[in-house]
Design a protein around this motif. Structure first.
Motif, PDB file in Angstrom:
ATOM      1  N   TRP A   9       0.840  -1.210   0.000  1.00 52.87           N
ATOM      2  CA  TRP A   9       0.000   0.000   0.000  1.00 52.87           C
ATOM      3  C   TRP A   9       0.869   1.251   0.000  1.00 52.87           C
ATOM      4  N   LEU A  10       1.923   1.271   0.814  1.00 56.90           N
ATOM      5  CA  LEU A  10       2.786   2.448   0.898  1.00 56.90           C
ATOM      6  C   LEU A  10       3.498   2.732  -0.420  1.00 56.90           C
ATOM      7  N   THR A  11       3.991   1.695  -1.074  1.00 60.81           N
ATOM      8  CA  THR A  11       4.700   1.932  -2.326  1.00 60.81           C
ATOM      9  C   THR A  11       3.772   2.502  -3.388  1.00 60.81           C
ATOM     10  N   ARG A  12       2.510   2.095  -3.361  1.00 60.41           N
ATOM     11  CA  ARG A  12       1.549   2.684  -4.315  1.00 60.41           C
ATOM     12  C   ARG A  12       1.307   4.157  -3.989  1.00 60.41           C
ATOM     13  N   GLU A  13       1.092   4.464  -2.706  1.00 60.66           N
ATOM     14  CA  GLU A  13       0.808   5.845  -2.323  1.00 60.66           C
ATOM     15  C   GLU A  13       2.021   6.757  -2.523  1.00 60.66           C
ATOM     16  N   MET A  14       3.198   6.226  -2.339  1.00 61.15           N
ATOM     17  CA  MET A  14       4.411   7.015  -2.542  1.00 61.15           C
ATOM     18  C   MET A  14       4.780   7.134  -4.023  1.00 61.15           C
TER      19      MET A  14
END
Length: 495
Positions: free
Chosen positions: A74-79
């Motif tokens: 999830w974090l890699t998508r949002e970043m």
């Protein structure tokens, strides 16, 4: 504003490292040669904890891993990371149910590369070379499930081998009988043809468990620099630490600053396997490398022309550009002051160059704390390819450049990290940098149109007749201060 659209901290790449002890997400940005860490988070899932007994990842570890992977995906998508690389090592490779974790990761949109032991070793070796380009010795990467060795020399990877000696496996070996770990290490090293191959060479240590050991030793010795990278420990000291850890209550270990609580249960095993491995390799000493598998994967993907760049100079360029006023100023300043220091050895010239690139980093600080700010950046910055003495020398140059004064010698803790003669030379660099900055106002043209030189006991500042207005009172004062520090007289020369 989306993270990836920010001009300075743009997220370029991310690595999710599914290790036998921890699962970690690191997001990198900045220069290709030495990318800055924009985000770093780990979960001590302990995937390899039950392998020795059951050959499988236990349900609790699997659940922790699933939670971590969901969050990291999830974090890699949002970043908006441009590249996301997911790698798995010994636990996933060796566990009978490792494929279940791979399937879970892939259901989250992650493509998992399960590295072989040889690939792990190669990545660790490249990681060390990315941070210590002149490394000549054996790299040891201690994970939860395995220990990889790789020979590095002349910037290249040599022979490599992987042993089932991860920190989560050592306890079971030691429990069999007294001295069993040493016997197992000796057998594995001998059968692989590695016995004595580290004779007279450093053993470069990669992995969180060995970094934890270094931090413990730094605490015990009151080491004045809180940076594990580059920290050295002799074989005799490691043997002593093995005894100290065995006798230290867990509560005391928990009270050690910067020592991860998650590493405490395996600290004694990590120390024991280090002592045994270094002894049978014949290593001369050990050195901590903060760079390992993840950085090695990034480094190996670079073109050779980028890999050859000096990581210290690249990082100093980047830091100076972000915190200074004028991007080109550091290189010009270094070229301008160079005639004053013709006898500096190449290693000193390199440190002087780094200091010039960082000469403006204190500009945005409160004026009364600019010198302290410069010193702090030099000492505690995320630099590689520089030792503790080098950090202190650059710190002294910046302290002097940014107006720090001391009649009692170098500020603490510089005198405990570098020779006084080297710090005195760095003080003179700093005064020369200070003169160049005041003369130029931080812009390019004045440094391009003027020169400084040493001639018959005089420190000459050579200025075109049309530009003599540059030689104001503040410039004169700094000119005299530099000349005095160099045992010379200040002289203005017009042309």
């Amino acid at each position: 504003m989306p993270w990836a659209s920010r001009p300075v901290s743009a997220a370029h790449s991310a690595i999710i490292d599914i290790g036998s002890n921890s699962i970690r997400l690191v997001v990198y940005g900045g220069p290709e040669r030495i990318p800055a860490t924009l985000f770093n988070e780990k979960v001590l899932a302990g995937l390899g904890r039950s392998l020795a007994e059951t050959g499988r990842i236990d349900p609790e570890a699997m659940a922790l891993a699933a939670t971590a992977l969901r969050r990291f995906a999830w974090l890699t998508r949002e970043m908006e990371a441009e590249v996301v690389r997911t790698v798995a090592t010994a636990a996933v490779r060796d566990a009978a149910n490792g494929h279940e974790l791979v399937a879970l990761a892939e259901s989250l949109g992650l493509t998992v590369e399960t590295l072989s032991g040889e690939e792990e070793a190669q990545a660790a070796g490249n990681g060390v070379l990315s941070a210590i380009p002149d490394a000549d010795g054996i790299v040891g990467d201690l994970g939860g499930g395995s220990l990889e060795l790789v020979r590095v020399k002349n910037g290249k990877i040599g022979d490599r081998v992987s042993f089932p000696l991860g920190v989560l496996r050592i306890g079971a070996i030691r429990d069999r009988r007294a001295g069993e770990l040493d016997r197992v290490v000796q057998r594995l090293v001998t059968e692989a043809g590695w016995a004595g191959r580290g004779k007279g060479l450093p053993f470069y240590l990669v992995g969180g468990s060995w970094r934890a050991l270094a931090r413990f030793d730094m605490h015990l010795t009151h080491y004045p620099l809180p940076i594990a990278h580059g920290y050295t420990m002799s074989l005799a000291r490691i043997a002593e630490l093995e005894r100290i850890i065995a006798q230290t209550p867990r509560a005391e270990l928990k009270a050690v600053p910067n020592l991860s609580g998650g590493r405490l249960p395996t600290l004694d095993n990590a120390t024991a396997v280090l002592a045994a491995m270094a002894r049978h390799l014949g290593s001369a000493t050990t050195m901590i490398s903060a760079y390992g598998l993840r950085e090695g994967l990034l480094y190996a993907a670079l073109p050779s022309s980028v890999r050859k760049q000096d990581p210290l100079i690249v990082a100093a360029h980047d830091e100076g550009a972000r915190q200074g006023r004028f991007v080109e100023h550091g290189d010009l300043l270094h070229k301008w002051i160079a005639p004053l220091f013709p006898d500096d050895a190449p290693a000193a010239v390199r440190l002087r160059h780094a200091a010039c690139l960082l000469a403006d980093v204190g500009w945005h600080a409160n004026p009364e704390f600019r010198a302290e700010r410069g010193m702090e950046i030099a000492l505690h910055g995320n630099w590689v390819a520089i030792d503790a003495a080098g950090r202190a020398i650059v710190a002294q140059a910046l302290h002097s450049c940014l107006g720090g004064g001391s009649t009692d010698g170098p500020p603490e803790p510089l005198g405990r990290l570098a020779p006084i003669a080297a710090l005195e030379a760095a003080h003179r660099w700093g005064l020369a940098m200070r003169l160049g900055q005041r003369l130029s106002g931080g812009v390019a043209t004045p440094l391009q149109r003027t020169d400084v030189r040493r001639k018959r006991g005089q420190l000459e500042l050579i200025v075109p007749t049309a530009d003599t207005a540059l030689y104001g009172e503040a410039v004169q004062k700094r000119h005299r201060a530099l000349a005095s520090a160099m045992g010379m007289d200040a002289a203005l020369v017009t042309r």
